[in-house]
Design a protein around this motif. Sequence first.
Motif, PDB file in Angstrom:
ATOM      1  N   MET A  37      43.665  16.997 -35.790  1.00 61.23           N
ATOM      2  CA  MET A  37      42.358  16.991 -36.074  1.00 61.23           C
ATOM      3  C   MET A  37      41.654  18.376 -36.312  1.00 61.23           C
ATOM      4  O   MET A  37      41.116  18.718 -37.631  1.00 61.23           O
ATOM      5  CB  MET A  37      41.577  16.837 -34.794  1.00 61.23           C
ATOM      6  CG  MET A  37      39.991  16.261 -34.740  1.00 61.23           C
ATOM      7  SD  MET A  37      39.667  15.694 -33.126  1.00 61.23           S
ATOM      8  CE  MET A  37      39.160  17.181 -32.415  1.00 61.23           C
ATOM      9  N   VAL A  38      42.285  19.335 -35.588  1.00 62.46           N
ATOM     10  CA  VAL A  38      41.926  20.841 -35.920  1.00 62.46           C
ATOM     11  C   VAL A  38      42.697  21.364 -37.253  1.00 62.46           C
ATOM     12  O   VAL A  38      41.814  21.900 -38.187  1.00 62.46           O
ATOM     13  CB  VAL A  38      42.270  21.893 -35.092  1.00 62.46           C
ATOM     14  CG1 VAL A  38      42.092  23.175 -35.209  1.00 62.46           C
ATOM     15  CG2 VAL A  38      41.942  21.582 -33.793  1.00 62.46           C
ATOM     16  N   SER A  40      43.319  19.412 -39.888  1.00 59.60           N
ATOM     17  CA  SER A  40      42.631  18.546 -40.945  1.00 59.60           C
ATOM     18  C   SER A  40      41.411  19.251 -41.073  1.00 59.60           C
ATOM     19  O   SER A  40      41.103  19.591 -42.541  1.00 59.60           O
ATOM     20  CB  SER A  40      42.383  17.219 -40.491  1.00 59.60           C
ATOM     21  OG  SER A  40      41.020  16.775 -40.849  1.00 59.60           O
ATOM     22  N   PHE A  41      40.724  19.970 -40.147  1.00 62.26           N
ATOM     23  CA  PHE A  41      39.509  20.265 -40.477  1.00 62.26           C
ATOM     24  C   PHE A  41      39.645  21.824 -41.006  1.00 62.26           C
ATOM     25  O   PHE A  41      38.827  22.230 -42.162  1.00 62.26           O
ATOM     26  CB  PHE A  41      38.477  20.507 -39.251  1.00 62.26           C
ATOM     27  CG  PHE A  41      38.006  19.157 -38.893  1.00 62.26           C
ATOM     28  CD1 PHE A  41      37.052  18.492 -39.645  1.00 62.26           C
ATOM     29  CD2 PHE A  41      37.975  18.649 -37.567  1.00 62.26           C
ATOM     30  CE1 PHE A  41      36.686  17.261 -39.187  1.00 62.26           C
ATOM     31  CE2 PHE A  41      37.559  17.554 -36.991  1.00 62.26           C
ATOM     32  CZ  PHE A  41      36.651  16.798 -37.963  1.00 62.26           C
ATOM     33  N   ASN A  44      40.785  21.104 -44.744  1.00 59.48           N
ATOM     34  CA  ASN A  44      39.703  20.800 -45.550  1.00 59.48           C
ATOM     35  C   ASN A  44      38.428  21.636 -45.591  1.00 59.48           C
ATOM     36  O   ASN A  44      37.624  21.640 -46.626  1.00 59.48           O
ATOM     37  CB  ASN A  44      39.383  19.441 -45.197  1.00 59.48           C
ATOM     38  CG  ASN A  44      40.417  18.215 -45.698  1.00 59.48           C
ATOM     39  OD1 ASN A  44      40.973  18.192 -46.454  1.00 59.48           O
ATOM     40  ND2 ASN A  44      40.780  17.575 -44.489  1.00 59.48           N
ATOM     41  N   GLY A  45      38.163  22.185 -44.472  1.00 63.94           N
ATOM     42  CA  GLY A  45      36.880  22.713 -44.492  1.00 63.94           C
ATOM     43  C   GLY A  45      36.997  24.320 -44.534  1.00 63.94           C
ATOM     44  O   GLY A  45      36.137  25.137 -44.630  1.00 63.94           O
ATOM     45  N   SER A 261      26.408  13.536 -43.087  1.00 64.51           N
ATOM     46  CA  SER A 261      27.429  12.243 -43.167  1.00 64.51           C
ATOM     47  C   SER A 261      26.619  11.019 -43.460  1.00 64.51           C
ATOM     48  O   SER A 261      27.426  10.031 -43.763  1.00 64.51           O
ATOM     49  CB  SER A 261      28.515  12.444 -42.284  1.00 64.51           C
ATOM     50  OG  SER A 261      27.824  12.574 -41.037  1.00 64.51           O
ATOM     51  N   GLN A 274      30.424  18.913 -45.050  1.00 64.21           N
ATOM     52  CA  GLN A 274      30.812  18.231 -43.684  1.00 64.21           C
ATOM     53  C   GLN A 274      31.940  18.876 -43.073  1.00 64.21           C
ATOM     54  O   GLN A 274      31.878  19.323 -41.888  1.00 64.21           O
ATOM     55  CB  GLN A 274      31.029  16.753 -43.856  1.00 64.21           C
ATOM     56  CG  GLN A 274      29.769  16.035 -44.323  1.00 64.21           C
ATOM     57  CD  GLN A 274      30.228  14.290 -44.134  1.00 64.21           C
ATOM     58  OE1 GLN A 274      30.999  13.965 -43.698  1.00 64.21           O
ATOM     59  NE2 GLN A 274      29.597  13.951 -45.441  1.00 64.21           N
ATOM     60  N   TYR A 275      32.873  18.916 -43.780  1.00 58.63           N
ATOM     61  CA  TYR A 275      34.176  19.697 -42.987  1.00 58.63           C
ATOM     62  C   TYR A 275      33.944  21.073 -42.610  1.00 58.63           C
ATOM     63  O   TYR A 275      34.304  21.405 -41.549  1.00 58.63           O
ATOM     64  CB  TYR A 275      35.340  19.696 -44.230  1.00 58.63           C
ATOM     65  CG  TYR A 275      36.344  18.482 -44.176  1.00 58.63           C
ATOM     66  CD1 TYR A 275      36.881  18.029 -42.942  1.00 58.63           C
ATOM     67  CD2 TYR A 275      36.349  17.581 -45.412  1.00 58.63           C
ATOM     68  CE1 TYR A 275      37.583  16.815 -42.998  1.00 58.63           C
ATOM     69  CE2 TYR A 275      37.044  16.432 -45.131  1.00 58.63           C
ATOM     70  CZ  TYR A 275      37.717  16.062 -44.244  1.00 58.63           C
ATOM     71  OH  TYR A 275      38.426  14.794 -44.254  1.00 58.63           O
ATOM     72  N   THR A 278      31.608  21.062 -39.519  1.00 58.91           N
ATOM     73  CA  THR A 278      32.549  20.848 -38.385  1.00 58.91           C
ATOM     74  C   THR A 278      33.324  21.997 -37.965  1.00 58.91           C
ATOM     75  O   THR A 278      33.215  22.185 -36.806  1.00 58.91           O
ATOM     76  CB  THR A 278      33.435  19.543 -38.764  1.00 58.91           C
ATOM     77  OG1 THR A 278      32.630  18.554 -39.211  1.00 58.91           O
ATOM     78  CG2 THR A 278      33.998  18.972 -37.575  1.00 58.91           C
ATOM     79  N   LEU A 279      33.946  22.724 -38.823  1.00 56.08           N
ATOM     80  CA  LEU A 279      34.739  23.622 -38.547  1.00 56.08           C
ATOM     81  C   LEU A 279      34.026  24.633 -37.843  1.00 56.08           C
ATOM     82  O   LEU A 279      34.513  25.412 -37.012  1.00 56.08           O
ATOM     83  CB  LEU A 279      35.465  24.252 -39.797  1.00 56.08           C
ATOM     84  CG  LEU A 279      36.650  25.137 -39.425  1.00 56.08           C
ATOM     85  CD1 LEU A 279      37.803  24.333 -38.687  1.00 56.08           C
ATOM     86  CD2 LEU A 279      37.220  25.680 -40.670  1.00 56.08           C
ATOM     87  N   LEU A 282      33.134  23.502 -34.341  1.00 54.62           N
ATOM     88  CA  LEU A 282      34.272  23.538 -33.342  1.00 54.62           C
ATOM     89  C   LEU A 282      34.514  24.921 -33.085  1.00 54.62           C
ATOM     90  O   LEU A 282      35.056  25.493 -32.093  1.00 54.62           O
ATOM     91  CB  LEU A 282      35.508  22.863 -34.240  1.00 54.62           C
ATOM     92  CG  LEU A 282      35.762  21.389 -34.058  1.00 54.62           C
ATOM     93  CD1 LEU A 282      37.105  20.991 -34.953  1.00 54.62           C
ATOM     94  CD2 LEU A 282      35.911  21.169 -32.678  1.00 54.62           C
TER      95      LEU A 282
END
Lengths: 302, 255
Positions: A37-38, A40-41, A44-45, A261, A274-275, A278-279, A282
């Motif tokens: 998860m982390v 990917s974010f 991507n982000g 989203s 979005q990415y 989210t980052l 987080l």
Amino acid sequence: MQTSTSSMPLPKRLIGFFAVTIALTAAVAVLGIILGMVGSFVSNGGGGVTWTFLSEFPRNNNTEGGIWPALAGTTLLVLLMTILGVPVGTATAIYLTEFAKQDSWFARSVRFAVNTLAGVPSIVFGLFGVGFFIQFMGNGIDGWLGTSSFGDGSLLWSAATLAVLTLPVVIVAVEEALRAVPRDLREASLALGATRWQTIVKVVVPNAVTGILTGSILAVGRGAGEVAAILFVGVTYSSESIPSAVTEKFMHLGYHLFVLSTQSPDVDLTLPLQYATTLVLLGLTFLLNLTAILIRSRLRKR
Amino acid sequence: MAKDIPLKIETHDFSFYYGAKQALHNITIGIPERRVTAFIGPSGCGKSTFLRSINRMNDLIDGTRTDGHMVVDGIDVYSKEVDVVTLRRRIGMVFQKSIPFPKSIYENITYGLTLNDSVSKSDLDSIVESCLRKAALWDEVKDRLNNSALGLSGGQQQRLCIARAVAINPDILLMDEPCSALDPISTGKVEELITELKDTYTIVLVTHNMQQAARVSDNTGFFLMGSLIEFDRTRTIFTSPSKKETEDYITGRFG
């Protein structure tokens, strides 16, 4: 160990083997999910989190620009929530540990309420916020002062709602911190002619201050990521400015993510945003938890 | 027992209950002023409960109650008009574990003094010095009064706790097994201190160590299962006790 294992009958050894395998698989899966998860974010982000992204207002129907108002709104919300919630939570915890008779009807009711509060879905807190804070308190204040600024969703009522939501976290953490102060220390203070209150102020709280801080930060971490509870009490999907008064509406990172989203005319266009959002969210939560962990480890060393 | 010494603490049929469990049974005793009174007895015999009843430290435990009279300086400490905070300011207490506050040595001594009164810095300085001298600790710590008290050795910490208790200028010093966590040298120092302090204070000492009671006390009481079995001059208790239980205990046939 070796001999006793091999002397066990085969079925038992098989059960043991499977139990360990299943437990290990579960542990690896948890680690994998988090890393995935982390990862990917971040991948991507990561590129999207730039200074302009953090410092600019969203543009063009949220498809361009940054998240500054959401970041500022979240920060303001969390600060106000802390100011409202932590003193109340700390006071409750002090009452429960230092004053209440442990098996009294009242203390048991308060504890029951705290535990129940901890299990209530956050959307329910949101509805409570509308009913109690906005309609009852807000309209009440407006009627009393002759204003019209309190009877609507705002930073203040969102912070108040979140303060209630995070109360159990604060109370439990502070109670734990207060209980960790040795009874002997309290007795020593009382034996020197201190009152209960002096003992609390001069001995108990100073010795529990790191625990109180940790609890507060964990509560803040819980509150910072909360969206459902503030849906109806003041968050807005778009704002031209940073709130300058607590009665104004505000933007919020979590809600902004929801808007990006689901509410955008072109969701694909907002995907990088979005990415990146989210980052940031987080990162913010992680930062708060890290601070709590650091304080706690300092406490343990003492 | 010598009858000419005024009594500082008197109890009449004093009983103590933890909930339904009776921990002290009708204790009647007179503790003389400016003497060391020791209480001995096996674990759980009630000697600590009795000690903690004198300054009402047991109030802190939920569900306790008392019966009979506990009289200090002619006043029943469990009567309604007694303010427990004022009472505790007249009765110093030293605990089994040395528990300095996590503050500086200086602040530990001044803690009780600065609670209600504002005392000038120079007065505080002189009180700190005199209390530390009384506790035979001054020479060891005078150069580091502002260091944390937690940096002291166990024996020094316990003497600091004695100095802290003395600083509020009480008449009575209650000591609950003050040496049980200390090595023999520190124990010796604390015992020496007790002997010196008895010129000024009425000292009540609970101890597991019968030799200690024999060394430092003037009078000794023997507790067993919540009752005061015998109370007499220390010499008499240890040489010719009148009760069989006392004799069994001090000769090691019990407990």
